[in-house]
Design an enzyme around this catalytic site. Structure first.
Site, PDB file in Angstrom:
ATOM      1  N   GLY A  24       0.737  -1.253  -0.185  1.00 34.90           N
ATOM      2  CA  GLY A  24       0.124  -0.111   0.067  1.00 34.90           C
ATOM      3  C   GLY A  24       0.904   1.226   0.027  1.00 34.90           C
ATOM      4  O   GLY A  24       0.287   2.257   0.464  1.00 34.90           O
ATOM      5  N   ASN A  26       1.668   2.910  -2.459  1.00 34.64           N
ATOM      6  CA  ASN A  26       0.935   3.921  -3.343  1.00 34.64           C
ATOM      7  C   ASN A  26      -0.138   4.619  -2.883  1.00 34.64           C
ATOM      8  O   ASN A  26      -0.336   5.915  -2.829  1.00 34.64           O
ATOM      9  CB  ASN A  26       0.459   3.389  -4.594  1.00 34.64           C
ATOM     10  N   ARG A  77     -14.892 -14.979 -10.681  1.00 27.97           N
ATOM     11  CA  ARG A  77     -14.410 -13.606 -10.824  1.00 27.97           C
ATOM     12  C   ARG A  77     -15.575 -12.724 -10.881  1.00 27.97           C
ATOM     13  O   ARG A  77     -15.721 -11.717 -10.225  1.00 27.97           O
ATOM     14  CB  ARG A  77     -13.719 -13.842 -12.165  1.00 27.97           C
ATOM     15  N   ARG A 103      -5.678  -8.342  -9.143  1.00 28.17           N
ATOM     16  CA  ARG A 103      -6.626  -9.103  -9.695  1.00 28.17           C
ATOM     17  C   ARG A 103      -7.183  -8.530 -11.165  1.00 28.17           C
ATOM     18  O   ARG A 103      -7.070  -7.132 -11.178  1.00 28.17           O
ATOM     19  CB  ARG A 103      -7.962  -8.847  -8.994  1.00 28.17           C
ATOM     20  N   HIS A 121       1.074   1.407 -13.339  1.00 30.88           N
ATOM     21  CA  HIS A 121       1.669   0.276 -14.134  1.00 30.88           C
ATOM     22  C   HIS A 121       3.219   0.609 -13.912  1.00 30.88           C
ATOM     23  O   HIS A 121       3.644   1.695 -14.412  1.00 30.88           O
ATOM     24  CB  HIS A 121       1.106   0.102 -15.252  1.00 30.88           C
ATOM     25  N   LEU A 156      -5.588  -5.708 -20.502  1.00 32.32           N
ATOM     26  CA  LEU A 156      -4.640  -5.650 -19.555  1.00 32.32           C
ATOM     27  C   LEU A 156      -3.484  -4.435 -19.482  1.00 32.32           C
ATOM     28  O   LEU A 156      -2.750  -4.496 -20.608  1.00 32.32           O
ATOM     29  CB  LEU A 156      -3.823  -7.010 -19.367  1.00 32.32           C
ATOM     30  N   ASP A 157      -3.717  -3.457 -18.768  1.00 32.68           N
ATOM     31  CA  ASP A 157      -2.703  -2.340 -18.706  1.00 32.68           C
ATOM     32  C   ASP A 157      -2.779  -1.668 -20.099  1.00 32.68           C
ATOM     33  O   ASP A 157      -1.749  -0.938 -20.399  1.00 32.68           O
ATOM     34  CB  ASP A 157      -1.118  -2.954 -18.442  1.00 32.68           C
TER      35      ASP A 157
HETATM   36  C1  GRF Z   1       3.520  -0.860  -7.720  1.00 29.86           C
HETATM   37  O1  GRF Z   1       4.686  -1.052  -8.148  1.00 29.86           O
HETATM   38  C2  GRF Z   1       2.437  -0.598  -8.903  1.00 29.86           C
HETATM   39  O2  GRF Z   1       3.066   0.121  -9.711  1.00 29.86           O
HETATM   40  C3  GRF Z   1       1.928  -1.898  -9.042  1.00 29.86           C
HETATM   41  O3  GRF Z   1       1.945  -2.621  -7.882  1.00 29.86           O
HETATM   42  C4  GRF Z   1       2.828  -2.044  -7.024  1.00 29.86           C
HETATM   43  C5  GRF Z   1       2.157  -1.834  -5.619  1.00 29.86           C
HETATM   44  O4  GRF Z   1       2.982  -1.277  -4.623  1.00 29.86           O
HETATM   45  N1  GRF Z   1       0.669  -1.749  -9.641  1.00 29.86           N
HETATM   46  P1  GRF Z   1       2.427  -0.651  -3.338  1.00 29.86           P
HETATM   47  O5  GRF Z   1       1.411  -1.752  -2.913  1.00 29.86           O
HETATM   48  O6  GRF Z   1       1.522   0.438  -3.739  1.00 29.86           O
HETATM   49  O7  GRF Z   1       3.528  -0.392  -2.465  1.00 29.86           O
END
Ligand code: GRF
Length: 227
Positions: A24, A26, A77, A103, A121, A156-157
């Site tokens: 977490g 981010n 899902r 997911r 990403h 995806l992405d």
């Molecule tokens: C990050 O590198 C993000 O880009 C990717 O998953 C990772 C999550 O890291 N989608 P955090 O849980 O936010 O530390």
């Protein structure tokens, strides 16, 4: 003509719901930005799909509502995504933010939150969708790596990039050192992109993403902060 707001017509506070699976960091950067008003809104709900996700504890310590929806308890899902969507709707967020949410989401879920679902990403999309992005960049001998914030679509992405940050790859990098450098810029660009959404600076015109009414480049706006 400008006029003041009466108490019944105060501009509403915008909010986001965050979905995560792990540590977490981010989410934490979004939370910090919300405290200084840099986010343009608040975090009203954090949902994890894995018990013990570090992000849940960060949210609980901050007094933010949390939910654990363990995907392992679901037979399909679709059923998981239905409960996930219902939980999100309880908070009526302006934006749903994927922050390390591991997911794949169903097309129904993605359609329900169309144009209000963002992801970050850790690569310079369209390069390296999927997993192991840093090792793939190193294996290819790339001189730069980075991260991309994008809206989520059915690929995806693959949804429209909003904001991208580049960092140099150093000759002695391994996947871990490169990931750490990229993560530092992730923490800067995600709050910025969410702010753009919440403050109405992003729009889709004829299906094309615009910022401040100008078309956004195909790889997203280039972040010009310090790496
Ligand atoms: C990050 O590198 C993000 O880009 C990717 O998953 C990772 C999550 O890291 N989608 P955090 O849980 O936010 O530390």
């Amino acid at each position: 003509m400008r006029r003041g707001f009466t108490s019944t017509e105060m501009p509403e506070t915008k909010s986001i719901a965050v979905l995560l699976s792990g540590r977490g960091s981010n989410f934490e950067s979004l939370l910090k930005a919300s405290r200084t008003d840099a986010l343009g809104g608040t975090v009203s709900l954090v949902i994890a799909n894995r018990p013990g996700a570090g992000g849940l504890e960060i949210a609980q310590n901050a007094g933010i509502a949390t939910a654990l929806i363990d995907h392992k308890r679901y037979a399909s899902r679709e059923a998981f995504d239905r409960d996930l969507a219902a939980a999100i709707e309880t908070a009526s967020p302006d934006l749903v933010v994927l922050a390390g949410f591991m997911r794949i989401l169903t097309p129904e879920f993605v359609a329900r939150f169309e144009n209000r679902l963002m992801n970050i990403h850790p690569s310079l999309l369209p390069l390296y969708p999927g997993l192991n992005t840093h090792q793939r960049a190193l294996d290819n001998g790339d001189t730069h790596a980075g991260a991309t914030v994008h809206y989520v679509n059915g690929e995806l992405d693959g949804g429209p990039p909003v904001l991208q940050a580049k960092v140099p790859v150093h000759p002695d990098d391994d996947a871990a050192s490169l990931a750490a450098r990229v993560l530092r810029v992730e923490h800067q660009i995600y709050p910025e992109a969410v702010n753009w959404h919440l403050t109405g600076r992003l729009s889709f015109e004829d299906g094309v993403l615009h910022k401040d009414r100008q078309p956004v480049p195909l790889a997203g706006c280039l972040w010009d902060g310090d790496a």
